[in-house]
Motif scaffolding. Structure first.
Motif, short mmCIF file in Angstrom:
data_model
loop_
_atom_site.label_atom_id
_atom_site.label_comp_id
_atom_site.label_asym_id
_atom_site.label_seq_id
_atom_site.Cartn_x
_atom_site.Cartn_y
_atom_site.Cartn_z
N SER A 1 0.83 -1.21 0.00
CA SER A 1 0.00 0.00 0.00
C SER A 1 0.87 1.26 0.00
O SER A 1 0.58 2.21 -0.71
N GLU B 1 -8.33 2.39 -1.78
CA GLU B 1 -9.00 1.52 -0.82
C GLU B 1 -9.56 0.27 -1.52
O GLU B 1 -9.47 -0.84 -0.98
N GLU B 2 -10.09 0.44 -2.70
CA GLU B 2 -10.62 -0.70 -3.46
C GLU B 2 -9.50 -1.67 -3.82
O GLU B 2 -9.65 -2.89 -3.69
N GLN B 3 -8.36 -1.14 -4.24
CA GLN B 3 -7.21 -1.99 -4.57
C GLN B 3 -6.70 -2.71 -3.32
O GLN B 3 -6.33 -3.88 -3.38
N ARG B 4 -6.69 -2.01 -2.20
CA ARG B 4 -6.26 -2.62 -0.93
C ARG B 4 -7.13 -3.82 -0.59
O ARG B 4 -6.63 -4.87 -0.19
N GLU B 5 -8.44 -3.66 -0.73
CA GLU B 5 -9.38 -4.74 -0.41
C GLU B 5 -9.12 -5.95 -1.30
O GLU B 5 -9.07 -7.09 -0.82
N LYS B 6 -8.95 -5.71 -2.59
CA LYS B 6 -8.71 -6.81 -3.52
C LYS B 6 -7.37 -7.48 -3.26
O LYS B 6 -7.25 -8.71 -3.29
N CYS B 7 -6.34 -6.66 -3.01
CA CYS B 7 -5.02 -7.22 -2.73
C CYS B 7 -5.02 -8.00 -1.42
O CYS B 7 -4.39 -9.05 -1.31
N LYS B 8 -5.74 -7.51 -0.42
CA LYS B 8 -5.84 -8.22 0.86
C LYS B 8 -6.44 -9.60 0.66
O LYS B 8 -5.93 -10.59 1.21
N ALA B 9 -7.51 -9.69 -0.13
CA ALA B 9 -8.14 -10.98 -0.39
C ALA B 9 -7.15 -11.93 -1.08
O ALA B 9 -7.07 -13.12 -0.73
N ILE B 10 -6.39 -11.41 -2.03
CA ILE B 10 -5.41 -12.23 -2.75
C ILE B 10 -4.30 -12.69 -1.81
O ILE B 10 -3.92 -13.86 -1.78
N LYS C 1 -5.54 -15.38 0.54
CA LYS C 1 -5.72 -16.67 -0.14
C LYS C 1 -4.35 -17.34 -0.36
O LYS C 1 -4.18 -18.53 -0.08
#
Length: 137
Positions: A52, A59-68, A71
């Motif tokens: 980050s 914030e949207e990119q953070r959420e997607k990256c966090k999920a990745i 996983k």
């Protein structure tokens, strides 16, 4: 006599240079590549925070990256657990074979050594892959 003073002086300067270089390298690595400690979720949070900051994520990119990252982290943990159990299955017969070669006194010392190593592994850093499974007797 003067020749010895020169040799000692050069040796001392060399040793001080090595020490200063080692300390400088250690400080550089500590401040530029900090190692997060704790459970794997702390490692994931560290990675997300670093990305980050360096990539200026929205914030949207953070959420997607966090999920990745979560996983991938879970998959890695599962891989490490599987791998370490396999390593334990390979090491255990070797320990048993080594015990057969040792005298009773040596076997006792060997068992103490293995116990110490296991204690050290359990008390060691809490980051990275889990240690090998407990030893069966």
């Amino acid at each position: 006599m003067k020749k010895w003073k020169l040799v000692i002086s050069v040796t001392l300067v060399f040793i001080l240079g090595v020490l200063a270089g080692s300390m400088g390298t250690g400080l550089y690595l500590k401040h530029h590549f900090p190692r997060p400690k704790g459970d794997p979720s702390e490692m994931r949070d560290f990675i997300l925070k670093r990305f980050s900051q360096k990539l200026d994520l929205t914030e949207e990119q953070r959420e997607k990256c966090k999920a990745i990252i979560d996983k991938v982290g879970e998959r890695l943990e599962e891989h490490f657990r599987k791998t370490h159990s396999e390593v334990g299955n390979i090491i255990e017969p070797g320990f048993s074979q080594m015990r057969e070669v040792l005298s009773p006194d040596q076997q006792e010392k060997f068992d103490e050594l293995i116990e110490r190593l296991e204690r050290h592994r359990k008390e060691g850093p809490k980051h990275g892959p889990p240690g090998p499974p407990p030893r069966r007797r």
